[in-house]
Motif scaffolding. Structure first.
Motif, mmCIF file in Angstrom:
data_model
loop_
_atom_site.group_PDB
_atom_site.id
_atom_site.type_symbol
_atom_site.label_atom_id
_atom_site.label_comp_id
_atom_site.label_asym_id
_atom_site.label_seq_id
_atom_site.Cartn_x
_atom_site.Cartn_y
_atom_site.Cartn_z
ATOM 1 N N ALA A 105 0.843 -1.103 -0.018
ATOM 2 C CA ALA A 105 0.285 -0.036 -0.045
ATOM 3 C C ALA A 105 0.749 1.327 0.118
ATOM 4 C CB ALA A 105 -0.854 -0.019 1.361
ATOM 5 N N PHE A 106 1.875 1.374 0.805
ATOM 6 C CA PHE A 106 2.916 2.488 0.954
ATOM 7 C C PHE A 106 3.394 2.806 -0.197
ATOM 8 C CE2 PHE A 106 7.021 4.110 2.908
ATOM 9 C CZ PHE A 106 6.528 5.292 2.907
ATOM 10 N N TYR A 107 3.796 1.755 -0.889
ATOM 11 C CA TYR A 107 4.602 1.883 -2.290
ATOM 12 C C TYR A 107 4.104 2.331 -3.470
ATOM 13 C CZ TYR A 107 8.747 -0.118 -0.204
ATOM 14 O OH TYR A 107 9.814 -0.545 0.808
ATOM 15 N N LEU A 108 2.471 2.390 -3.215
ATOM 16 C CA LEU A 108 1.638 3.033 -4.328
ATOM 17 C C LEU A 108 1.958 4.433 -4.652
ATOM 18 C CD1 LEU A 108 -1.707 1.268 -3.478
ATOM 19 C CD2 LEU A 108 -0.188 0.656 -5.524
ATOM 20 N N TRP A 109 2.491 5.087 -3.516
ATOM 21 C CA TRP A 109 2.712 6.486 -3.434
ATOM 22 C C TRP A 109 4.211 6.718 -3.741
ATOM 23 C CZ3 TRP A 109 -0.788 4.953 0.151
ATOM 24 C CH2 TRP A 109 -2.268 5.769 0.008
ATOM 25 N N ILE A 110 4.835 5.704 -3.800
ATOM 26 C CA ILE A 110 6.501 6.040 -3.942
ATOM 27 C C ILE A 110 7.065 5.673 -5.425
ATOM 28 C CG2 ILE A 110 8.590 5.142 -2.932
ATOM 29 C CD1 ILE A 110 6.602 6.795 -1.358
ATOM 30 N N TYR A 111 6.422 4.472 -5.881
ATOM 31 C CA TYR A 111 7.352 4.325 -7.266
ATOM 32 C C TYR A 111 6.052 4.350 -8.340
ATOM 33 C CZ TYR A 111 10.600 2.313 -3.888
ATOM 34 O OH TYR A 111 11.448 2.050 -2.972
ATOM 35 N N ARG B 155 3.820 3.246 -11.920
ATOM 36 C CA ARG B 155 3.273 2.248 -12.450
ATOM 37 C C ARG B 155 4.239 0.963 -13.141
ATOM 38 N NH1 ARG B 155 -2.268 2.258 -13.030
ATOM 39 N NH2 ARG B 155 -3.506 4.218 -12.262
ATOM 40 N N ARG B 156 5.282 1.681 -13.601
ATOM 41 C CA ARG B 156 6.273 0.767 -14.418
ATOM 42 C C ARG B 156 6.902 -0.226 -13.428
ATOM 43 N NH1 ARG B 156 9.886 4.948 -15.508
ATOM 44 N NH2 ARG B 156 10.917 4.487 -13.843
ATOM 45 N N ALA B 157 7.278 0.434 -12.361
ATOM 46 C CA ALA B 157 8.094 -0.331 -11.473
ATOM 47 C C ALA B 157 7.111 -1.263 -10.661
ATOM 48 C CB ALA B 157 8.534 0.471 -10.189
ATOM 49 N N HIS B 158 5.986 -1.215 -10.521
ATOM 50 C CA HIS B 158 4.769 -2.100 -10.099
ATOM 51 C C HIS B 158 4.765 -3.144 -11.136
ATOM 52 C CE1 HIS B 158 3.476 -0.216 -6.312
ATOM 53 N NE2 HIS B 158 3.696 0.666 -6.793
ATOM 54 N N ALA B 159 4.732 -2.902 -12.408
ATOM 55 C CA ALA B 159 4.366 -3.815 -13.382
ATOM 56 C C ALA B 159 5.620 -4.760 -13.830
ATOM 57 C CB ALA B 159 4.092 -2.957 -14.777
ATOM 58 N N ARG C 112 10.362 -7.168 -5.909
ATOM 59 C CA ARG C 112 12.149 -7.171 -5.581
ATOM 60 C C ARG C 112 12.066 -6.221 -4.174
ATOM 61 N NH1 ARG C 112 16.319 -4.086 -6.164
ATOM 62 N NH2 ARG C 112 15.361 -2.983 -8.131
ATOM 63 N N LEU C 113 11.768 -4.946 -4.263
ATOM 64 C CA LEU C 113 12.050 -4.073 -3.360
ATOM 65 C C LEU C 113 11.497 -4.375 -1.735
ATOM 66 C CD1 LEU C 113 11.906 -0.755 -4.897
ATOM 67 C CD2 LEU C 113 13.946 -1.627 -4.017
ATOM 68 N N ILE C 114 10.046 -4.932 -1.981
ATOM 69 C CA ILE C 114 9.362 -5.478 -0.954
ATOM 70 C C ILE C 114 10.195 -6.850 -0.378
ATOM 71 C CG2 ILE C 114 7.207 -6.681 -0.252
ATOM 72 C CD1 ILE C 114 5.869 -4.753 -2.001
ATOM 73 N N ASP C 115 10.452 -7.378 -1.184
ATOM 74 C CA ASP C 115 11.210 -8.864 -0.852
ATOM 75 C C ASP C 115 12.513 -8.379 0.052
ATOM 76 O OD1 ASP C 115 9.293 -10.573 -1.977
ATOM 77 O OD2 ASP C 115 10.425 -11.000 -3.557
ATOM 78 N N GLU C 116 12.999 -7.484 -0.470
ATOM 79 C CA GLU C 116 14.260 -7.066 0.195
ATOM 80 C C GLU C 116 14.154 -6.277 1.585
ATOM 81 O OE1 GLU C 116 16.523 -4.407 -2.553
ATOM 82 O OE2 GLU C 116 17.177 -6.043 -3.799
#
Length: 270
Positions: free
Chosen positions: A151-157, A159-163, A169-173
């Motif tokens: 949810a937080f990363y919706l504001w941060i990255y 759409r390209r990075a989500h797709a 990868r960032l969440i796993d890290e």
């Protein structure tokens, strides 16, 4: 990455250092440890002595007993430079770290050779206050840490990075990181960032300044960065097309090349 805990004016702060050359201090934002700057520690250390550190409440640096303030974290950054015998550094901060960098420059101008502010602002507007208010209770009410980050990363990255798998990868890290941030620490950092105001004091900044904004940034859109640049005498303002809140992670080669060019101009190098 390797680093060490240092004594910075009586506060134990985790520091990462890499390379040789003109000094650069990197200041991370809300929730992020020094590792957020991995692409800069790797990509800029051939030309600079790059230092990153964990702000209080992030990574390995603990929260203080008293409430956090941006001024306190700016004084921590100054103490890090002095503990490392750095007379002056090129300072770069993103998001909450850009607020710390503003305060560092205002409170300790002799330590700042130049200033890069990424995804910055100087006075919260109603949208920003409501967004950060949601973040405050989101960290408590999300069903688990992965859901909170998604949810937080919706504001941060972008759409390209989500797709393309970058966000996954960032969440796993982040979930694998051995020093996770608690909900209390997240909220303790968020509170001073959400109420930060420097607009009336920014004309006092005399360091050469580059302000960068992501065209698609939802959290700190370009008009907020432009307001900062217009208040700082001689500041340069640029919008990065197609980018969001953290292009230094999504397009590090582009970000690194831009700040390197800026610092080379300050240093008088070709």
């Amino acid at each position: 990455m390797t680093g060490e805990m240092i004594d910075a004016d009586g506060t134990r702060i985790w520091v990462e250092r890499r390379g040789e050359g003109p000094d650069v201090l990197l200041v991370a934002g809300l929730g992020d440890p020094a590792e957020a700057w991995r692409a800069q520690l790797d990509g800029l250390s051939d030309y600079y002595r790059v230092t990153a550190f964990d702000n209080r409440g992030a990574g390995r640096t603990p929260l203080p007993d008293e409430p956090l303030t941006v001024a306190m974290m700016a004084d921590d950054a100054a103490a890090v430079l002095r503990a490392l015998d750095v007379r002056a550094a090129h300072v770069a901060g993103f998001s909450g770290g850009s607020l710390i960098a503003q305060e560092l420059t205002l409170r300790h101008p002799e330590l700042v050779r130049s200033l890069v502010l990424m995804s910055t602002f100087s006075r919260p507007d109603p949208y920003f206050r409501r967004m950060t208010g949601f973040w405050h209770w989101m960290v408590d009410r999300a069903p688990d840490e992965r859901a909170m980050l998604e949810a937080f990363y919706l504001w941060i990255y972008t759409r390209r990075a989500h797709a393309d798998g970058t966000v996954d990868r960032l969440i796993d890290e982040a979930l694998a990181f051995p020093h996770p941030q608690s909900a209390e620490a997240f909220q303790s950092q968020l509170a001073p960032f959400a109420t930060h105001e420097t607009l009336d004091r920014l004309p006092g900044i005399t360091a050469p300044t580059l302000v960068l904004a992501g065209e698609l940034d939802l959290a700190t859109p370009p008009h907020l960065g432009r307001q900062v640049a217009e208040a700082i005498p001689g500041a340069v303002f640029e919008v990065l097309p197609g980018e969001a809140h953290q292009p230094f992670q999504e397009v590090p080669d582009l970000f690194n090349a831009r700040v390197d060019r800026f610092w080379r101009e300050i240093d008088g190098r070709g």
